[in-house]
Design an enzyme around this catalytic site. Structure first.
Site, PDB file in Angstrom:
ATOM      1  N   GLU A 128      -9.003   9.362 -12.807  1.00 42.46           N
ATOM      2  CA  GLU A 128      -9.578   8.242 -13.556  1.00 42.46           C
ATOM      3  C   GLU A 128     -10.517   7.462 -12.641  1.00 42.46           C
ATOM      4  O   GLU A 128     -10.474   7.632 -11.417  1.00 42.46           O
ATOM      5  CB  GLU A 128      -8.467   7.326 -14.074  1.00 42.46           C
ATOM      6  CG  GLU A 128      -7.532   8.014 -15.045  1.00 42.46           C
ATOM      7  CD  GLU A 128      -6.463   7.089 -15.613  1.00 42.46           C
ATOM      8  OE1 GLU A 128      -5.654   7.549 -16.412  1.00 42.46           O
ATOM      9  OE2 GLU A 128      -6.451   5.896 -15.227  1.00 42.46           O
ATOM     10  N   PRO A 129     -11.346   6.614 -13.208  1.00 41.22           N
ATOM     11  CA  PRO A 129     -12.250   5.817 -12.364  1.00 41.22           C
ATOM     12  C   PRO A 129     -11.521   5.044 -11.262  1.00 41.22           C
ATOM     13  O   PRO A 129     -12.077   4.834 -10.176  1.00 41.22           O
ATOM     14  CB  PRO A 129     -12.920   4.874 -13.370  1.00 41.22           C
ATOM     15  CG  PRO A 129     -12.921   5.644 -14.655  1.00 41.22           C
ATOM     16  CD  PRO A 129     -11.627   6.402 -14.652  1.00 41.22           C
ATOM     17  N   GLU A 244      -2.748  25.830  -7.549  1.00 41.33           N
ATOM     18  CA  GLU A 244      -4.109  25.297  -7.585  1.00 41.33           C
ATOM     19  C   GLU A 244      -4.701  25.230  -6.189  1.00 41.33           C
ATOM     20  O   GLU A 244      -5.865  25.610  -5.960  1.00 41.33           O
ATOM     21  CB  GLU A 244      -4.113  23.910  -8.216  1.00 41.33           C
ATOM     22  CG  GLU A 244      -5.482  23.238  -8.210  1.00 41.33           C
ATOM     23  CD  GLU A 244      -5.479  21.846  -8.807  1.00 41.33           C
ATOM     24  OE1 GLU A 244      -6.514  21.152  -8.708  1.00 41.33           O
ATOM     25  OE2 GLU A 244      -4.439  21.434  -9.379  1.00 41.33           O
TER      26      GLU A 244
END
Length: 381
Positions: A128-129, A244
């Protein structure tokens, strides 16, 4: 040392992948770099030759094979082709475990066939920002109302964000419960209130769509909750991060190898002061150092692939692989660019594009600093 990770079936698959990239990707990638996105049709064509969802059961269109070596082959060939716009590793290496291990039969039937065919492109929305590596700091919320969750918030830096049809969204279902208040919800293309912002302009990897996502009272069916219960999202994310990070490490070593190989050839043919650049002791020493480090990294990463296949790859070992190989990738490519001289700064040379594309590797998937923190905590201090 002779590399012994792959068997005959993997080598045959490598030829399939290489031929696909040569035919369908390499001739068009420069245009996609200018467009800032890879056409959806390429995903469908990749699905037709079996490049997605190896672990997906045959009943849903997959091969039913649990073997990360096939994933590694795709990553390595994409890197060798210079096709940084393809978000296939996010789809295969990151998203597959969520859509296989955390879904019920109904969810599998809805999503897996399209996942395998390339008709449903996937993404995961964590960042998120105001929240990156600190997942407990996310502010996106999902409030239960009857048979739906009402999702509000925003995400940024989302790979495949423009093309994605299914987005696994990290949201707070209980804002007061810390890590135990995070859940994973699948938001689907077309849901009212789900919008995409800019296709973000990045330093490199220009053909890969990286977007802002916005959720304004998006009503997501409760049936789209992953894992069957609220509050397990943080732990589900932690369980899947080693794969990942290994995928990123595979890409890092492949990139270093590719650039080093082309640089050795360049130094063999480029002349200065009447002799080849490679004949200078400094050049030979630099290349000797890089070749040694890349070779050592290759064997560690191959060992990690074996460990993952055996279900033994731990968080710490994956963190070691991720930070070391990505830092090595940047160091190798930077020194190779230097050996190219002025030509290394020209985008027509692969080393220049590789230098630009490599910088993000030490950031996404967990920064180098976070990886070192994970390793350091394992000492029990």
């Amino acid at each position: 040392m002779q590399r012994d990770l792959f068997e005959e079936e993997h080598l045959l698959f490598r030829e399939t992948v290489r031929e696909f990239l040569t035919r369908e990707v390499v001739p068009h990638h420069a245009r996609w770099e200018k467009d800032g996105i890879v056409p959806r049709e390429v995903w469908k064509k990749a699905g037709e030759v079996g490049m997605f969802g190896f672990t997906v059961p045959e009943e849903y269109g997959g091969a039913g094979i649990t073997d990360f070596r096939y994933n590694a082959v795709i990553v390595e060939e994409i890197i060798a082709a210079g096709a940084s716009g393809l978000g296939f590793s996010l789809h295969n290496d990151v998203m597959a475990p969520y859509l296989l291990g955390l879904t019920d039969d109904a969810q599998k039937a809805r999503w897996l066939p399209g996942f395998v065919s390339g008709e449903l492109i996937t993404a995961i929305a964590m960042t998120e920002p105001g929240a990156g590596s600190d997942l407990q700091g996310v502010r996106t919320t999902a409030v239960r109302e009857g048979d739906h969750y009402v999702v509000n918030g925003s995400k940024t830096f989302i790979t495949n964000g423009i093309n994605a049809d299914l987005v696994v969204v990290v949201a707070k279902t209980d804002p007061d419960a810390g890590a135990r208040g995070i859940s994973l919800l699948v938001v689907e293309r077309g849901m009212e209130g789900f919008t995409r912002g800019r296709n973000l302009e990045k330093i490199g990897m220009h053909a890969q769509d990286t977007a802002e996502l916005f959720f304004d009272d998006v009503r997501v069916p409760a049936a789209n909750l992953l894992g069957g219960q609220e509050g397990q999202g943080f732990y589900q994310l932690m369980a899947n991060l080693p794969q990942e990070r290994l995928s990123i490490a595979v890409a890092a070593v492949a990139a270093a190898e590719t650039v080093l190989r082309t640089t050795i050839e360049y130094c063999r043919n480029r002349t200065a002061f009447g002799r080849s650049v490679g004949s200078f002791q400094n050049t030979r020493f630099v290349l000797a150092e890089l070749d040694t480090e890349v070779d050592i990294a290759r064997h560690y990463v191959d060992r990690c692939v074996r460990a993952l296949n055996a279900g033994e790859l731990g968080v710490v070992d994956a963190a070691k692989a991720k930070w070391w190989t990505t830092e090595l990738q940047n160091r190798v490519i930077d020194r190779c660019l230097q050996l190219h001289g002025g030509y290394g700064y020209m985008l027509e040379y692969p080393v220049a594009r590789a230098w630009i594309d490599s910088r993000v590797q030490t950031i996404y998937g967990g920064t180098t600093e976070i990886m070192k923190e994970i390793i350091g905590r394992s000492f029990g201090f």
